[in-house]
Design a protein around this motif. Structure first.
Motif, PDB file in Angstrom:
ATOM      1  N   GLU A 113       0.892  -1.169   0.000  1.00  0.00           N
ATOM      2  CA  GLU A 113       0.000   0.000   0.000  1.00  0.00           C
ATOM      3  C   GLU A 113       0.923   1.210   0.000  1.00  0.00           C
ATOM      4  O   GLU A 113       1.493   1.575   1.016  1.00  0.00           O
ATOM      5  CB  GLU A 113      -0.915  -0.043   1.240  1.00  0.00           C
ATOM      6  CG  GLU A 113      -2.241   0.676   1.034  1.00  0.00           C
ATOM      7  CD  GLU A 113      -2.111   2.157   1.286  1.00  0.00           C
ATOM      8  OE1 GLU A 113      -2.335   2.937   0.342  1.00  0.00           O
ATOM      9  OE2 GLU A 113      -1.772   2.544   2.414  1.00  0.00           O
ATOM     10  N   GLU A 114       1.103   1.767  -1.178  1.00  0.00           N
ATOM     11  CA  GLU A 114       2.150   2.763  -1.410  1.00  0.00           C
ATOM     12  C   GLU A 114       2.024   4.008  -0.528  1.00  0.00           C
ATOM     13  O   GLU A 114       3.014   4.490   0.007  1.00  0.00           O
ATOM     14  CB  GLU A 114       2.146   3.155  -2.889  1.00  0.00           C
ATOM     15  CG  GLU A 114       3.453   3.724  -3.371  1.00  0.00           C
ATOM     16  CD  GLU A 114       4.621   2.741  -3.331  1.00  0.00           C
ATOM     17  OE1 GLU A 114       5.735   3.183  -2.985  1.00  0.00           O
ATOM     18  OE2 GLU A 114       4.440   1.545  -3.632  1.00  0.00           O
ATOM     19  N   SER A 115       0.815   4.534  -0.347  1.00  0.00           N
ATOM     20  CA  SER A 115       0.692   5.774   0.418  1.00  0.00           C
ATOM     21  C   SER A 115       1.086   5.570   1.882  1.00  0.00           C
ATOM     22  O   SER A 115       1.673   6.456   2.505  1.00  0.00           O
ATOM     23  CB  SER A 115      -0.723   6.349   0.309  1.00  0.00           C
ATOM     24  OG  SER A 115      -1.676   5.477   0.856  1.00  0.00           O
ATOM     25  N   SER A 116       0.800   4.390   2.434  1.00  0.00           N
ATOM     26  CA  SER A 116       1.225   4.100   3.811  1.00  0.00           C
ATOM     27  C   SER A 116       2.742   3.986   3.896  1.00  0.00           C
ATOM     28  O   SER A 116       3.361   4.461   4.854  1.00  0.00           O
ATOM     29  CB  SER A 116       0.583   2.798   4.309  1.00  0.00           C
ATOM     30  OG  SER A 116      -0.816   2.950   4.401  1.00  0.00           O
ATOM     31  N   ARG A 119       4.179   7.481   3.872  1.00  0.00           N
ATOM     32  CA  ARG A 119       4.001   8.140   5.176  1.00  0.00           C
ATOM     33  C   ARG A 119       5.036   7.657   6.187  1.00  0.00           C
ATOM     34  O   ARG A 119       5.605   8.448   6.932  1.00  0.00           O
ATOM     35  CB  ARG A 119       2.593   7.868   5.736  1.00  0.00           C
ATOM     36  CG  ARG A 119       1.547   8.797   5.191  1.00  0.00           C
ATOM     37  CD  ARG A 119       0.271   8.805   6.011  1.00  0.00           C
ATOM     38  NE  ARG A 119      -0.248   7.472   6.263  1.00  0.00           N
ATOM     39  CZ  ARG A 119      -0.570   7.001   7.461  1.00  0.00           C
ATOM     40  NH1 ARG A 119      -0.439   7.739   8.534  1.00  0.00           N
ATOM     41  NH2 ARG A 119      -1.062   5.782   7.594  1.00  0.00           N
TER      42      ARG A 119
END
Length: 147
Positions: A113-116, A119
């Protein structure tokens, strides 16, 4: 960082430097992959802390289970995630709330899950996604314990 490819040196440095690993999604069921990986990591000398809300207070492979990362009363070097990709944002939220923060977030095969990941990296946490330490360790370090 490109999470489709990891330099062997990057993975080796992580596997050699971490000592305590919180294993999120630990299972008491010996047929589950998380159980086998936890046993492997314990056999290599890592301190593995199982995390599973449904098993909190019980034991898995001789280790006390915690319900959440924030319940663990000691420093965690790495979080190894055996949860579906849609839960990764929640795991990263918990990880970034820890003080001190873990050095590494490692997600198991199929967990991406790239956005996690971004972050976590922006908060100074190294990220490895879609890999298994029980595969990478023998490939990179042979059969020797790291500690």
């Amino acid at each position: 960082m490109d999470h489709n490819f990891y330099d062997d040196g990057y993975l080796t440095d992580i596997l050699k430097s971490v000592k305590s690993i919180a294993l999120v999604g630990a299972s008491p069921n010996p047929s589950r992959p998380s159980h086998g990986v936890m046993g492997f990591l314990l056999s290599k000398g890592y301190h593995v802390i199982p995390v599973n809300p449904g098993q909190a207070g019980k034991m898995i492979l001789g280790q006390k289970v915690y319900g959440h990362l924030g319940d663990i009363p000691e420093r965690i070097d790495m979080i190894d995630v055996f949860r579906a990709s849609e839960y990764l944002a929640e795991v990263v939220d918990e990880a970034l709330a820890l003080s001190p923060r873990p050095k590494v977030l490692w997600t198991q095969l199929g967990v991406r899950e790239e956005s996690s990941a971004v972050r976590a990296e922006q908060a100074g946490v190294q990220v490895v996604m879609d890999r298994c330490p029980a595969i990478e360790y023998p490939r990179l370090l042979g059969h020797h314990p790291v500690h």
